[in-house]
Design a protein around this motif. Structure first.
Motif, PDB file in Angstrom:
ATOM      1  N   UNK A 326      40.959  24.080  39.766  1.00 12.01           N
ATOM      2  CA  UNK A 326      41.647  22.582  40.895  1.00 12.01           C
ATOM      3  C   UNK A 326      43.182  22.901  40.137  1.00 12.01           C
ATOM      4  N   UNK A 327      43.187  23.168  39.190  1.00 10.88           N
ATOM      5  CA  UNK A 327      44.819  22.965  38.225  1.00 10.88           C
ATOM      6  C   UNK A 327      45.502  24.261  38.965  1.00 10.88           C
ATOM      7  N   UNK A 328      45.345  24.978  39.790  1.00  6.74           N
ATOM      8  CA  UNK A 328      45.264  26.211  40.393  1.00  6.74           C
ATOM      9  C   UNK A 328      45.881  26.121  42.168  1.00  6.74           C
ATOM     10  N   UNK A 329      45.367  25.703  42.443  1.00  3.77           N
ATOM     11  CA  UNK A 329      44.678  25.155  43.856  1.00  3.77           C
ATOM     12  C   UNK A 329      45.621  24.311  44.235  1.00  3.77           C
ATOM     13  N   UNK A 330      45.940  23.424  43.547  1.00  6.86           N
ATOM     14  CA  UNK A 330      47.017  22.282  43.123  1.00  6.86           C
ATOM     15  C   UNK A 330      48.263  23.065  42.995  1.00  6.86           C
ATOM     16  N   UNK A 331      48.447  23.870  42.125  1.00 11.73           N
ATOM     17  CA  UNK A 331      49.463  24.416  42.107  1.00 11.73           C
ATOM     18  C   UNK A 331      50.521  25.280  42.799  1.00 11.73           C
ATOM     19  N   UNK A 332      49.898  25.637  43.763  1.00  8.80           N
ATOM     20  CA  UNK A 332      49.908  26.746  45.009  1.00  8.80           C
ATOM     21  C   UNK A 332      49.029  28.065  44.374  1.00  8.80           C
ATOM     22  N   UNK A 333      48.867  27.429  43.407  1.00  8.64           N
ATOM     23  CA  UNK A 333      47.849  29.905  43.388  1.00  8.64           C
ATOM     24  C   UNK A 333      46.654  29.650  43.992  1.00  8.64           C
ATOM     25  N   UNK A 334      46.715  29.442  45.429  1.00 13.32           N
ATOM     26  CA  UNK A 334      45.126  29.080  45.843  1.00 13.32           C
ATOM     27  C   UNK A 334      44.324  30.115  45.664  1.00 13.32           C
ATOM     28  N   UNK A 335      44.853  31.627  46.160  1.00 15.76           N
ATOM     29  CA  UNK A 335      43.931  32.756  46.153  1.00 15.76           C
ATOM     30  C   UNK A 335      43.118  32.377  44.958  1.00 15.76           C
ATOM     31  N   UNK A 336      43.919  32.716  43.166  1.00 14.69           N
ATOM     32  CA  UNK A 336      43.751  32.542  41.892  1.00 14.69           C
ATOM     33  C   UNK A 336      41.806  31.679  41.616  1.00 14.69           C
ATOM     34  N   UNK A 337      42.588  30.278  42.707  1.00 15.16           N
ATOM     35  CA  UNK A 337      42.053  29.165  42.107  1.00 15.16           C
ATOM     36  C   UNK A 337      40.393  29.163  43.210  1.00 15.16           C
ATOM     37  N   UNK A 338      40.758  29.850  44.430  1.00 17.40           N
ATOM     38  CA  UNK A 338      39.450  29.994  44.903  1.00 17.40           C
ATOM     39  C   UNK A 338      38.700  31.446  44.443  1.00 17.40           C
ATOM     40  N   UNK A 339      39.492  32.259  43.354  1.00 16.85           N
ATOM     41  CA  UNK A 339      38.700  32.870  42.912  1.00 16.85           C
ATOM     42  C   UNK A 339      37.692  32.611  41.934  1.00 16.85           C
ATOM     43  N   UNK A 340      38.951  31.229  40.508  1.00 20.94           N
ATOM     44  CA  UNK A 340      38.190  31.049  39.944  1.00 20.94           C
ATOM     45  C   UNK A 340      36.436  29.362  39.982  1.00 20.94           C
ATOM     46  N   UNK A 341      37.149  29.106  41.346  1.00 22.59           N
ATOM     47  CA  UNK A 341      35.784  28.235  42.268  1.00 22.59           C
ATOM     48  C   UNK A 341      34.570  28.707  42.181  1.00 22.59           C
ATOM     49  N   UNK A 342      34.701  30.283  43.017  1.00 27.82           N
ATOM     50  CA  UNK A 342      33.652  30.844  43.405  1.00 27.82           C
ATOM     51  C   UNK A 342      33.154  31.443  41.903  1.00 27.82           C
ATOM     52  N   UNK A 343      33.437  31.888  41.273  1.00 24.51           N
ATOM     53  CA  UNK A 343      33.075  32.027  39.403  1.00 24.51           C
ATOM     54  C   UNK A 343      32.184  31.070  39.110  1.00 24.51           C
ATOM     55  N   UNK A 344      32.398  29.596  39.234  1.00 24.64           N
ATOM     56  CA  UNK A 344      31.982  28.658  39.327  1.00 24.64           C
ATOM     57  C   UNK A 344      30.425  28.563  40.119  1.00 24.64           C
ATOM     58  N   UNK A 345      31.140  28.293  40.618  1.00 28.14           N
ATOM     59  CA  UNK A 345      29.942  28.293  42.233  1.00 28.14           C
ATOM     60  C   UNK A 345      28.407  29.308  41.175  1.00 28.14           C
ATOM     61  N   UNK A 347      27.759  30.529  38.364  1.00 26.88           N
ATOM     62  CA  UNK A 347      27.496  29.889  37.081  1.00 26.88           C
ATOM     63  C   UNK A 347      26.242  28.906  37.074  1.00 26.88           C
ATOM     64  N   UNK A 348      26.798  28.051  38.605  1.00 28.96           N
ATOM     65  CA  UNK A 348      26.029  26.676  38.743  1.00 28.96           C
ATOM     66  C   UNK A 348      25.387  27.408  39.407  1.00 28.96           C
ATOM     67  N   UNK A 349      24.971  28.063  40.717  1.00 33.09           N
ATOM     68  CA  UNK A 349      23.959  28.497  41.302  1.00 33.09           C
ATOM     69  C   UNK A 349      22.541  28.964  40.464  1.00 33.09           C
ATOM     70  N   UNK A 350      23.406  29.604  39.701  1.00 35.14           N
ATOM     71  CA  UNK A 350      22.529  30.608  38.414  1.00 35.14           C
ATOM     72  C   UNK A 350      21.649  29.563  37.545  1.00 35.14           C
ATOM     73  N   UNK A 351      22.496  28.726  37.315  1.00 38.31           N
ATOM     74  CA  UNK A 351      21.897  28.134  35.968  1.00 38.31           C
ATOM     75  C   UNK A 351      20.570  27.229  36.300  1.00 38.31           C
ATOM     76  N   UNK A 352      20.789  26.555  38.227  1.00 38.26           N
ATOM     77  CA  UNK A 352      19.854  26.111  38.726  1.00 38.26           C
ATOM     78  C   UNK A 352      18.384  26.144  39.213  1.00 38.26           C
ATOM     79  N   UNK A 353      18.623  28.402  38.583  1.00 38.08           N
ATOM     80  CA  UNK A 353      17.191  28.761  39.238  1.00 38.08           C
ATOM     81  C   UNK A 353      16.494  28.610  38.035  1.00 38.08           C
ATOM     82  N   UNK A 354      16.861  27.548  37.048  1.00 38.26           N
ATOM     83  CA  UNK A 354      16.485  27.004  35.786  1.00 38.26           C
ATOM     84  C   UNK A 354      15.744  25.963  35.915  1.00 38.26           C
ATOM     85  N   UNK A 355      16.156  25.161  37.155  1.00 38.50           N
ATOM     86  CA  UNK A 355      15.476  23.867  37.698  1.00 38.50           C
ATOM     87  C   UNK A 355      17.118  23.232  37.904  1.00 38.50           C
ATOM     88  N   UNK A 356      16.678  21.676  37.864  1.00 35.95           N
ATOM     89  CA  UNK A 356      17.806  20.790  37.902  1.00 35.95           C
ATOM     90  C   UNK A 356      16.869  19.251  36.731  1.00 35.95           C
TER      91      UNK A 356
END
Length: 444
Positions: A326-345, A347-356
């Protein structure tokens, strides 16, 4: 000892039986044998209503009670549980200790330390044992109310248990505190504030009661009374780091004032407790408000944990990686922020395979972060779907407090980045018309 019936049924049935005795609350000081002697002397002429003559058991019990007042519940609960268990091991007939143990098991479940059905079963078994030893013990009604509310989510049953407990415990600060919690979750804010104030008057040195009253005033947007509660806390406990963080949060929510958060690290209340709860998130948010993205990144760099408590909900955290993104996106480093958000998504999706998580607050926080990460990494529709799942797990109709915080998170972290302006304005308008900890001046 007869074989017990299934725990929930037996506890509920036994709780309906009401005794007509009264329980006197002792004003205790000191520790060890002195406290044991004071306790027993106070109750020397009262009927035996769950007390103990075992000095060691009483010592464990009194020490466990002290942990009730610790502001950091996650740290206090496990020590508290161990002490109550030692109390009932020292005197298996100590009914009050069994009742308190049941409440502690409920809290371990509620705060996510052990969010399993087995933990609730332990709570039920403790209540059953207390009632077997002392049928009609009013404290069991009190703690069954806590169980119904936190363990089963049944607010009507919780209020009924509290109604029964009040006949014998009309001046119990715990009763008023628990009822305030139920009223707050059901959106009855005026009643919550009334009972919260009664709890404080009956137990003025209890920091937990005062902190929860501050949260009630904050969500009522009565910032002046909230600030007064925080000042009262610091007059009694001037080294409480979390209260300094709360003052910084209040300034942000009320009018967007970042000054207290910006200065927190320079005026740490004590070397032993420089970091209150939500310390990192609050300082990061203030830096974001100030558009000082270098400082925001520096705050995150100082944090060693991968998950950061954001202070909005009881057990909700945000991955540090999402805050970097989020910090990178707000600072104008949109491409870096997008890559980092994709990695977050991912990671969460992998963890959700074990259940909510069984905890709707935890689950909702996870899905809000997933929704934010999906939207920011280009998966807009998937993100909106995850956001709706988060809202469904924690609607305001089921939990006025946490549901309100989730609603605002959905607006700011998902709908605005998704550029869904119509829904964002509808939800924000609904949030501001109701109760919530942010005012429009703070959000502007």
């Amino acid at each position: 000892r007869p074989a017990p019936a299934p725990a929930r049924q037996s506890a509920a049935a036994a709780a309906r039986w009401r005794g007509n005795s009264r329980f006197a609350v002792a004003a205790l000081v000191g520790g060890g044998l002195l406290a044991a002697g004071a306790f027993w002397w106070t109750h020397r002429s009262t009927p035996d209503l769950g007390l103990t003559a075992n000095a060691q058991a009483l010592d464990y019990y009194l020490n466990a009670n002290e942990y009730e007042k610790r502001p950091n519940r996650l740290e206090a609960l496990q020590s508290q549980e161990a002490l109550y268990r030692r109390a009932v091991e020292a005197d298996p007939k100590f009914a009050l200790a069994w009742a308190r143990l049941g409440r502690t098991d409920t809290s371990l479940y509620w705060y996510g330390v052990d969010r399993t059905p087995q933990r609730l079963t332990l709570a039920e078994q403790a209540f059953d044992e207390a009632l077997r030893l002392k049928p009609g013990l009013p404290e069991v009604h009190l703690y069954l109310a806590d169980y119904e509310f936190k363990g089963r989510g049944d607010t009507a049953a919780a209020l009924e248990e509290l109604r029964q407990a009040e006949h014998s415990l009309p001046r119990s600060p715990e009763l008023h505190f628990l009822r305030a919690s139920v009223y707050r979750r059901t959106g009855q804010w005026t009643l919550a504030a009334r009972d919260g104030q009664s709890a404080i008057m009956l137990d003025p040195r209890n920091i937990v009661y005062r902190r929860q009253q501050y949260i009630t005033y904050e969500f009522m947007r009565d910032y002046a009374r909230g600030a007064q509660v925080l000042d009262d806390i610091l007059s009694l406990w001037p080294d409480d780091g979390t209260t300094y963080v709360d003052k910084a949060v209040l300034a942000l929510c009320a009018n967007g004032d970042t000054g207290p958060a910006d200065q927190y690290e320079h005026v740490a209340p004590t070397a032993q407790y420089p970091r209150g709860l939500a310390y990192t998130y609050t300082r990061w948010l203030a830096a974001i408000f100030d558009h000082d993205y270098a400082r925001a990144l520096a705050v995150l760099d100082e944090e060693h944990n991968d998950s950061i408590f954001n202070g909005d909900l009881r057990t909700s955290t945000i991955p540090k990686a999402a805050l970097y993104a989020r910090t990178h996106v707000l600072a104008g480093r949109t491409d870096l922020g997008r890559i980092e958000f994709a990695a977050v998504a991912h990671s969460i999706e992998q963890n959700l395979t074990a259940g909510v998580s069984a905890d709707p607050i935890v689950g909702s926080a996870i899905y809000i972060t997933l929704a934010e990460a999906q939207v920011e990494s280009g998966e807009r529709e998937a993100g909106l779907s995850s956001m709706r799942r988060a809202r469904a797990l924690l609607p305001k109709t089921a939990d006025a407090l946490s549901g309100s915080a989730t609603q605002l998170a959905a607006v700011l972290r998902v709908l605005v980045p998704a550029r869904d302006e119509d829904e964002a304005f509808r939800e924000l308008d609904d949030y501001l018309r109701g109760h919530g900890h942010w005012d429009i001046e703070g959000l502007a």
